[in-house]
Design an enzyme around this catalytic site. Structure first.
Site, PDB file in Angstrom:
ATOM      1  N   ASP A  53      -2.650  16.318  13.518  1.00 45.40           N
ATOM      2  CA  ASP A  53      -1.679  17.344  13.888  1.00 45.40           C
ATOM      3  C   ASP A  53      -2.312  18.721  13.800  1.00 45.40           C
ATOM      4  OD1 ASP A  53       0.422  15.473  14.189  1.00 45.40           O
ATOM      5  OD2 ASP A  53       0.670  15.437  12.007  1.00 45.40           O
ATOM      6  N   GLU A  60       0.991   5.707   0.568  1.00 45.26           N
ATOM      7  CA  GLU A  60       0.362   6.908   1.100  1.00 45.26           C
ATOM      8  C   GLU A  60       0.710   8.112   0.235  1.00 45.26           C
ATOM      9  OE1 GLU A  60       0.012   7.883   5.419  1.00 45.26           O
ATOM     10  OE2 GLU A  60       1.306   9.577   4.863  1.00 45.26           O
ATOM     11  N   HIS A 116       3.549  -0.635   4.075  1.00 39.42           N
ATOM     12  CA  HIS A 116       2.913   0.622   3.684  1.00 39.42           C
ATOM     13  C   HIS A 116       4.011   1.627   3.378  1.00 39.42           C
ATOM     14  CE1 HIS A 116      -0.472   3.403   3.493  1.00 39.42           C
ATOM     15  NE2 HIS A 116       0.202   4.264   4.230  1.00 39.42           N
ATOM     16  N   SER A 156       0.840  -1.198   0.000  1.00 33.61           N
ATOM     17  CA  SER A 156       0.000   0.000   0.000  1.00 33.61           C
ATOM     18  C   SER A 156       0.870   1.241   0.000  1.00 33.61           C
ATOM     19  CB  SER A 156      -0.937   0.002   1.210  1.00 33.61           C
ATOM     20  OG  SER A 156      -0.218  -0.135   2.422  1.00 33.61           O
ATOM     21  N   PHE A 176      11.467  15.621   8.862  1.00 32.13           N
ATOM     22  CA  PHE A 176      10.380  14.681   9.119  1.00 32.13           C
ATOM     23  C   PHE A 176      10.504  14.033  10.493  1.00 32.13           C
ATOM     24  CE2 PHE A 176       9.425  13.542   4.394  1.00 32.13           C
ATOM     25  CZ  PHE A 176       8.844  14.785   4.229  1.00 32.13           C
TER      26      PHE A 176
END
Length: 304
Positions: A115, A22, A275, A20, A225
């Site tokens: 967030d 994102e 993912h 998968s 990040f």
């Protein structure tokens, strides 16, 4: 459109892990075209099982998230997961949004605390939710959505009680009705394995626990990040990034190699899926999947 929980249930033991991706909603029309006309088609060649589309901080891209999810499902018949957060939303607004999601034929959501904008400390909205477990329970009571939640192998950055307390909070989300877990990015497989084993052996969790992997594209970007999400950069990895930090092309090549090794180790440990945090780019993720010998395989076919 298939439910993500059914995709995991249908995967035979020993078959290819569920793949998968994102994406995040681009900020410009050019970014939209690149994502939908170049990045997504390139990634579809690897035969992924589903994808997810994030919210911006504070729910700022809510409308665009649903537009992208809807387009992916209708144009490519790929199950797409809509992120849903507690930030800046009342229960009534979340209820209205769920009705909109359902009207589009979207059956899969990822329930997150979310967030706040501008890096501020999270504060619950009056009439809203304080914890993502409350959001999960609210969604579960209203409709038969498949609900994913986030897990944090190193503990959530905002959980001052430590990672074991954070993992107990994850169990609360699952008890509220969540179907599977996707983790925050990490760079040490041992962190994920400790997390997974604690959840399954100590807390009795049996849902799919899916590691989230990012391929490092630049030293500066990954430092930013990890500062935001609290993930740790191991000393050996930091040293290599420091050595290469002025050469983004070299960092990207190293990132592909590093992520490939991570995925190889995770697959050997029997993870149900992987993912990929694509950062809206295809090349690195496609290379990793090709390196693993998984490109073009389906979940019914065995992994190398």
């Amino acid at each position: 459109m298939r439910l993500i929980r059914d995709i995991f249930r249908a995967r035979p033991v020993g078959a290819r892990p569920i793949l998968s991706f994102e994406f995040f909603p681009p900020k410009t029309e050019e970014g939209d075209r690149t994502l939908l006309e170049k990045t997504l088609p390139a990634l579809l060649q690897t035969r992924p099982d589903f994808c997810s589309v994030t919210y911006g901080a504070g729910g700022s891209t809510r409308h665009k998230t649903l537009l992208i999810v809807d387009r992916i499902q209708k144009q490519h018949q790929l199950p797409a997961v809509a992120h849903l957060t507690c930030v800046n939303s009342t229960r009534e607004q979340i209820g209205e949004l769920l009705e909109q999601i359902r009207s589009l034929g979207v059956k899969n959501v990822l329930a997150l605390r979310g967030d706040p904008p501008d890096g501020k400390e999270f504060q619950s909205t009056p009439g809203g939710f304080e914890y993502s477990s409350e959001l999960v329970s609210f969604i579960r009571e209203r409709a038969d959505f498949c609900i994913g939640v986030a897990g944090f192998p190193e503990g959530h950055i905002a959980c001052k009680e430590g990672k074991h307390a954070d993992w107990r909070h994850l169990k609360e989300k699952l008890q509220a009705g969540a179907d599977y877990v996707i983790t925050q990015l990490f760079f040490e497989n041992s962190d994920f394995l400790e997390f997974r084993d604690h959840l399954t052996r100590q807390l009795g969790i049996s849902v799919p626990i899916v590691p989230g992997i990012v391929s490092i594209l630049s030293a500066t970007q990954i430092k930013r990040f990890t500062a935001l999400c609290g993930a740790r950069i191991p000393a050996a990895l930091q040293a290599k990034l420091t050595e290469l930090e002025n050469d983004d092309a070299a960092v990207a090549e190293f990132g592909i190699e590093y992520a490939t090794r991570q995925c190889e180790g995770l697959i050997k440990e029997g993870v149900p899926g992987i993912h990929f945090y694509t950062l809206n780019k295809a090349a690195a993720t496609v290379r990793i999947i090709e390196n693993l010998g998984l490109a073009g395989l389906t979940p019914s076919q065995g992994s190398p």
